[in-house]
Each structure stands twice: as C-alpha cells, then as structure tokens.
Design an enzyme around this catalytic site. Structure first.
Site, PDB file in Angstrom:
ATOM      1  N   ASP A 287      12.435  -7.966  46.478  1.00  0.00           N
ATOM      2  CA  ASP A 287      11.557  -7.324  45.530  1.00  0.00           C
ATOM      3  C   ASP A 287      11.673  -5.816  45.768  1.00  0.00           C
ATOM      4  O   ASP A 287      12.249  -5.371  46.761  1.00  0.00           O
ATOM      5  CB  ASP A 287      10.114  -7.837  45.681  1.00  0.00           C
ATOM      6  CG  ASP A 287       9.311  -7.602  44.406  1.00  0.00           C
ATOM      7  OD1 ASP A 287       8.301  -8.293  44.188  1.00  0.00           O
ATOM      8  OD2 ASP A 287       9.709  -6.730  43.599  1.00  0.00           O
TER       9      ASP A 287
HETATM   10  C1  GLC Z   1       7.849  -5.269  41.092  1.00  0.00           C
HETATM   11  C2  GLC Z   1       7.422  -6.716  41.079  1.00  0.00           C
HETATM   12  C3  GLC Z   1       8.508  -7.661  40.663  1.00  0.00           C
HETATM   13  C4  GLC Z   1       9.391  -6.982  39.639  1.00  0.00           C
HETATM   14  C5  GLC Z   1      10.125  -5.864  40.366  1.00  0.00           C
HETATM   15  C6  GLC Z   1      11.022  -5.065  39.415  1.00  0.00           C
HETATM   16  O1  GLC Z   1       7.279  -4.605  42.168  1.00  0.00           O
HETATM   17  O2  GLC Z   1       6.849  -7.239  42.275  1.00  0.00           O
HETATM   18  O3  GLC Z   1       7.874  -8.848  40.158  1.00  0.00           O
HETATM   19  O4  GLC Z   1      10.314  -7.895  39.092  1.00  0.00           O
HETATM   20  O5  GLC Z   1       9.230  -4.978  41.033  1.00  0.00           O
HETATM   21  O6  GLC Z   1      10.248  -4.367  38.483  1.00  0.00           O
END
Ligand code: GLC
Length: 753
Positions: A287
């Site tokens: 993430d």
């Molecule tokens: C965010 C979220 C994740 C998302 C990623 C890209 O922090 O936790 O669900 O897909 O970053 O935006």
C-alpha cells in the site's frame, strides 16, 4: 415450484494449493526477458510512483518530477498510479517504451472503487443489493470506462471484513459478513477483469488490503489488529480466497500490523498463506508507503532494512516508499538478499504485463477517441440508476411510503437535500464534482406538474472547505436556516428530510469515535417533526450510523447511502414506488458506538444471558442487539416464511442436506425478498459463532404468490479452520435458520455424521 440453489462452496472453498494456472507461452517470454535484464532493471520493475508530474506538460528540468522522467527513461519504473486519461498515459508510456533499453511498458493503476466517470453507489451501499449480477455489472462498466482512459489496473475490490463502523473505510467494502463478502469479492473481480485480461476493456483487479485491515483497534485507521489465527482464517481470509479463485491478478497488502508484524512484512500472510498454501501466481503491491512505514511501526530500523524485510516477506512492488530502487541492488550485491527473490518479484510484474497484452501494444488503453466515446455513455448512466435503486434499504415505514406523485406540496429539507457532490462519495474516481443528480432534482423530475416542491437546507452539515484530504468541519451553531425549514415543513403535505454524512466524512483516514448524526441534524429533525409528523428521512452516508433518535421519531427511513451519479433519480424511484426497495443491510446499524465492535455472527460466550442478575455478557445500560441487524431491510409488500424443513435429520461427509422454506408474498404488490440461510455449529474444536450466513437467494414474487426456496448444504459448507489447523467440517449437531434477516429466522436441526 421448487427452486434449488446450490451453495457456491467456491466462495468459501477451503484454502488449498489452488495455484493459479500459468500460460507456458507467457512464461517463456518472461524467462527470455528476465535473462536480458540487469539487476537494476529488474528492481526498476518493482518501483511504482504516483503521478507527481504531469506527462502532458513540458518535461521538468530538475528535482522531483525530472528524476521520475529520467528514471522512467532508464527503465527504473515499472508502474505509475494516478496518471489520468488516454493522452497523459500515452505520453508517460512513450517515455518508457521509446527510451528505455528493453522498452518494457509501464502499467497504469488507479483507484476505480465504485466507478471511473459514471459513479455507482459506494461499495457498502452496492453490497446492500445482494445482487451479484448488478455488482459485477457495475465493476464491468467501471472497467470499461477506466480502460478507455488509459488505466490497466484498479486498486479494487477492497474485501476487508469490518465489524466496526467507527472505521471510515467500512464504506469501501462489503460489510461485516464473510460469506457475503466472499460472494461480492468474486463478483467484483469478475466484473473488473472480464473474460480476458488482454481485452481492451479489462482492468487487472487488486484484492485489498491483505489482511485484517478492518480489525484495527477502536476502528482507527492504519492500526493494530490483534486477532487470532482462527479469526484470521475463518472471518478475514475467505473473501480474499474468493477473489483469488475468481482470478484476481494482484493483491495489495495493508497498513496495519497483525499480531505484532506489519502486514507488508508478514511472511506468514504473503508467503506462507497467499503464495504458498493458496498458490497465488500474481503480484503483490504494497500500500502507499507501507514499506517505509515499517520504520514507524518499529519493525524496520531504516528504509534499507524495510526494503529487505518487505521483499523477503513477498511484497513484490513498492508503491511510493522509494525503498526498493535505492536499496535492493546493494542488498543483493552484499549477499543479504538472494537475487532469486528479486527475480520472482520481477517475474510476477512482467507476467502481468504480458497477460495485459502490453508488449503487443503498450498504447492499447491510451486511445483518446475511444476515451471520448466511452466515458459517461447513456447505458452506463441508466445502469447507475438501476444499481442504486437495488442498493436502497427501507429501514422503517409506518405506511407513509410510497408517496403519491400528485401530492399537493412536498418539502425537501436538509443539508443533503440538494447536495450534488456528496452522493459521489469519497473515492469518486474521476467523477465530476457536483455532478450527481441531487435528491431535490430527483423529486422535482418525478412529481406531477401540479405538485409544489419546496426546498430548504435547514442547516449546513459542513462549514468551510472540504475535500481530499481535508478534515470536515461541522456546523454546530448556525441555525439561521431553521425558520425557513420549519416554514416549509409546516406548509407541506409531506416532508422528505435528507440527513447523513458529508462525502468526506467516511473513507480513508476518516474514522470517528462518535457515529451519531453530526452537527445540527437531530435538532433539525425535531424542529421539522414538531410542525409536521409526515416526515420521510432519507439517509445519505458511507458508514452505518447510530440513529436511535431518527428511528424513534421518524415514521419512515430510507437508507440511500452515497448512491452515485444517479442518486436523486434512484431515490425518487423508490420514494414514489416506481421501484419496490429490496436492499438488505450488509452491516448492522448499532444503537450506540459503545456496542462496537459488533457482529450478528458473534460467539455465544459462557454467559449468553439474559439472566435476572448482572452476571452475563452484556452492558447494563443498553441491550446487546443492534438497532437494525445484518441482513435487515423492509419492502412495500410483506413476506411470510413457512414450512421450514431439512430433507434429512443427518448426512455424512459425502452427502448433503437441503434446507427449504416456503416464501409467500402476503402483501398487495410484487416485491423481491433476499432469503437468507444461516447455520450454527453447536459444538466445535474451537468455539463457533451463534450463526453464520451460508447462502442467500433474491426471490421476486407477485402479490399472493408462493415459492419453495431450497438450499443445499454439503460438508464443505460447514468447514472451518479447526483447532487442528485444518480447513474441515467436524461431525456433530447443527442448526439451520432461514429468514429475511439475521434476527427474524426460523430454525431446524440437522447433524453431520
Ligand atoms: C491508499 C489506500 C489504498 C489505495 C492506495 C493508492 O492509501 O490505502 O487503498 O489503493 O493508497 O491510492
């Protein structure tokens, strides 16, 4: 007429080494490419940046974005996220394909959570439809639009089970139940990926956040999840397994720690279970920044250490920690990291790029003409209205609904009554701000020309600036709009009062300790009810809310969620009876935040009560029961369940038992009921929940009609992760329960020999 419904055991299939089949032709191409690649080029494939630069503008000459341009040209970037549109992605792709040594294409990812340009209800709302075809269709449309606008990959579906509405991200998933969550996970993966990942309208799906993100302490985001292996295996993982079995091409790990280990650094989660037991051959992306955040967790000493831990644990791609690119080559050269781990991670990335057809045509998703012709197509808008209608849940109706279209005067009141933005929700893709059909617009379009529609805000919900990633500031003092609202209510035949949340009140980083209606909403409700008792409350929200005040005083309550681009029309379709509501809650609504976390599928404990004295599992100041239970939802007609029976008192592991009931539409109009089957395993090698959803069927019946609904249970449907650490059913006594929600059920006993 009998309707046999085979339970989809695949949805909860025992996690086993179901290695996703590999294409030998692609594997040969990946092998050949890997052999040509330097260590730095392999590590480059594991590096993902957000579009902190604008590829449609002139190349910057120094600093941040310039470095990214240079790295793309040098083959040191594998993927970009948040590069939007056919033109921008084409330009970014050219940087890679026309300059890097091996011309390996980038792939582009984006959070297409509930629509790309045409916006559907937030995922929790869409889950309330219990309509797998509709949910798959919504994801299919979202993929079609996003793939036409340059995207190859969506960071969805979010499949985190959560039993704590304090968590803002409960809005993004399928609610509190494992079985429903597994069915919906599969539907969304199929919708996004279509029949062939190489098709020009397919997106690679991403099952997230692996794992247990929804079990954070006190519902706080990014937090500590301390759950047992039993809860992990029996409650949290089955939706991820269902996503994998449906072919999910990627997984995303989660910010939380689980049992003291950050998920991003968890060998147990990513190598033992996902890539080992389950045989996942796709790619795991971290993430955003989660690799680097292991330093804050106190699990990595520095970014180099974090890179080492994450790769070792099976995190294949580094989203915005900027850890892999600078540190992995040195770690390999020093012998700290085996180059095989880098090869495996790079293989998974390249495998996906071949599966997406990017080496055949890296620009296939970046066609400006196709983008223009695809986004916002009329058929997509129609689908958004239909799916939003199916998502609505009728929570209360003293008979006030449905409304007549030719009523004299309707007052449409409240902070969300003419809000064209909040219905788009928080993760709104490229949904245009203030583009949703508001409730007021929907009502005005639905009523007869003679009907007078009066609008009054009453009291704003949020004051000042709001948006991503800004904290919402609530109006707790400006009552200047109350007199006009009371006047409007006084003169109306009926009031529609729109209450709930601001779009940016639920979602990532939006956990709340108090989930009652914010600001002056309850006061406004009282003021309106004081002058007119015919009040329909329409809730627009992302999370379950604690609304005992509304339940006590409003004669009718419709849960509309953040219903997307067509919100106003879909709500009006239900309010005026053009659609009979059939939604059922995917997550129960608590009476108070103090009851949380809570699930219908709770354990019995050693003192289930209620007893005359205090010594049992309860709060002395509030009942344990939620205000509205999981699976609850009313209709404009009524349904009765009878003749609940089991086909046999017992069956053995090679056989099955059918549980059936006769459903009758006892009302005056056709309607759709979601018939739900729950099971209880009375005694197990570990304690077992008092009930678990094991099947459901949406049944549409004309007034007065009846239908036998039959569910078939096999041993596999009763399997769980036992004390012995095996996924199996244990012989013994069970109860089956059938009903229209998790509370009002009729039960029948059976045994597994
Ligand atoms: C965010 C979220 C994740 C998302 C990623 C890209 O922090 O936790 O669900 O897909 O970053 O935006």
């Amino acid at each position: 007429m009998k309707t046999a419904v085979l339970l989809l055991t695949a949805a909860l299939a025992a996690p086993s080494a179901t290695a996703q089949a590999l294409d030998p032709v692609i594997e040969k191409k990946v092998d050949a490419l890997l052999q040509q690649m330097t260590l730095e080029e392999k590590v480059g494939q594991l590096n993902q940046y957000s579009s902190a630069f604008d590829p449609t503008g002139p190349a910057p000459t120094e600093g941040g974005a310039a470095d990214v341009y240079k790295q793309i040209k040098a083959g040191q970037v594998g993927s970009l996220l948040n590069v939007l549109g056919a033109d921008a992605t084409r330009k970014a792709q050219q940087l890679a394909v026309e300059n890097s040594r091996l011309k390996i294409p980038l792939f582009f990812g984006y959070d297409v959570i509930h629509g790309y340009r045409t916006i559907f209800p937030v995922p929790l709302g869409e889950s309330a439809s219990w309509n797998m075809e509709a949910i798959e269709r919504s994801a299919r449309i979202a993929a079609t639009e996003a793939a036409a606008a340059g995207q190859h990959w969506t960071f969805a579906p979010m499949v985190d089970v959560s039993r704590d509405p304090r968590w803002g991200r409960i809005m993004e998933g399928a609610g509190e139940d494992t079985y429903l969550g597994a069915r919906i996970a599969a539907a969304r993966v199929k919708g996004f990926q279509g029949k062939d990942l190489a098709a020009v309208d397919s997106l690679a799906a991403c099952a997230k956040h692996f794992a247990a993100y929804g079990f954070g302490e006190a519902g706080r985001d990014y937090n500590t999840a301390d759950i047992s292996e039993q809860t992990l295996r029996n409650v949290v993982l089955p939706p991820f397994k269902a996503a994998l079995d449906a072919g999910a091409a990627t997984f995303m790990n989660s910010f939380n720690e689980i049992g003291g280990i950050p998920a991003t650094g968890s060998v147990h989660l990513q190598r033992d279970i996902l890539k080992g037991e389950w045989g996942f051959s796709g790619m795991v992306v971290s993430d955003w920044g989660s690799i680097g955040e292991m330093i804050d967790h106190g699990y990595a000493a520095n970014l180099k250490d974090a890179a080492h831990i994450a790769l070792n644990a099976g995190s294949d791609m580094d989203m915005e920690s900027r850890a892999y690119l600078p540190h992995l080559p040195g770690l390999v050269k020093s012998g700290a990291v085996d180059v095989k781990l880098v090869d495996d991670a790079a293989r998974r990335v390249l495998r996906l790029k071949f599966r997406l057809g990017l080496f055949d045509d890296p620009y296939r998703h970046s066609d400006v003409a196709r983008e223009k012709a695809t986004l916002g197509k009329a058929e997509f808008v129609t689908a958004a209205r239909e799916i939003a209608r199916d998502s609505m849940v009728l929570l209360k109706n003293d008979g006030l609904l449905p409304l007549a279209k030719n009523v004299g005067t309707i007052a449409v009141i409240g902070p969300l009554a003419n809000d064209k933005d909040s219905p788009l929700g928080n993760w709104r893709g490229t949904g245009v701000a203030n583009s949703a059909v508001s409730l007021l617009e929907g009502i005005e379009a639905a009523v007869s020309p003679q009907t007078k529609v009066v609008h009054a805000v009453g009291a704003a919900l949020a004051t000042g600036q709001r948006g991503f990633p800004i904290e919402v500031v609530y109006n707790t003092s400006d009552r200047s709009g109350f007199p006009a609202a009371v006047e409007a209510a006084k003169s109306a035949d009926v009031v529609v009062l729109a209450l709930g949340e601001d779009a940016f009140q639920s979602g990532e980083g939006r956990s709340q300790a108090d989930i009652r209606l914010k600001g002056l909403q309850n006061e406004l409700l009282e003021a309106v009810l004081a002058v007119n008792t015919k009040v329909v409350v329409v809730l627009m929200n992302g999370r379950p809310l604690a609304i005992p005040e509304v339940d006590k005083s409003a004669p009718a309550i419709l849960e509309a969620w953040f219903a997307g681009s067509q919100a106003g029309h879909a709500i009006a379709d239900v309010l005026f009876g053009d659609a009979n509501p059939s939604g059922k809650l995917p997550s129960g609504f608590p009476r108070a935040v103090g009851q949380l976390p809570y699930s219908y599928s709770h354990k019995n404990t050693g003192r289930p009560g209620p007893k005359t004295e205090v010594f049992w599992a309860h709060h002395t100041d509030l009942t344990n029961d939620p205000l509205y239970p999981f699976g609850f939802g009313l209709s404009y007609t009524t349904f009765a369940y009878g003749n609940v029976k089991a086909s046999a008192p017992a069956f053995d592991k090679t056989g099955s038992v059918t549980i059936s009931a006769t459903l009758t539409n006892t009302g005056k109009r056709a309607g759709t009921e979601v018939v739900q089957l729950y099971v209880r395993d009375l005694v197990g090698s570990t304690t077992r929940p008092v009930k678990e959803l094991k099947g459901f069927e949406r049944v549409t019946l004309q007034a007065g009609a009846s239908k036998d609904v039959t569910f078939t249970l096999k041993a596999a449907d009763l399997a769980f992760y036992t004390a012995a650490g095996r996924w199996e059913a244990e012989p013994g006594a069970f109860k089956a329960m059938i009903g229209g929600n998790s509370r009002d059920v009729q039960e029948v006993a059976f045994s597994l020999r």
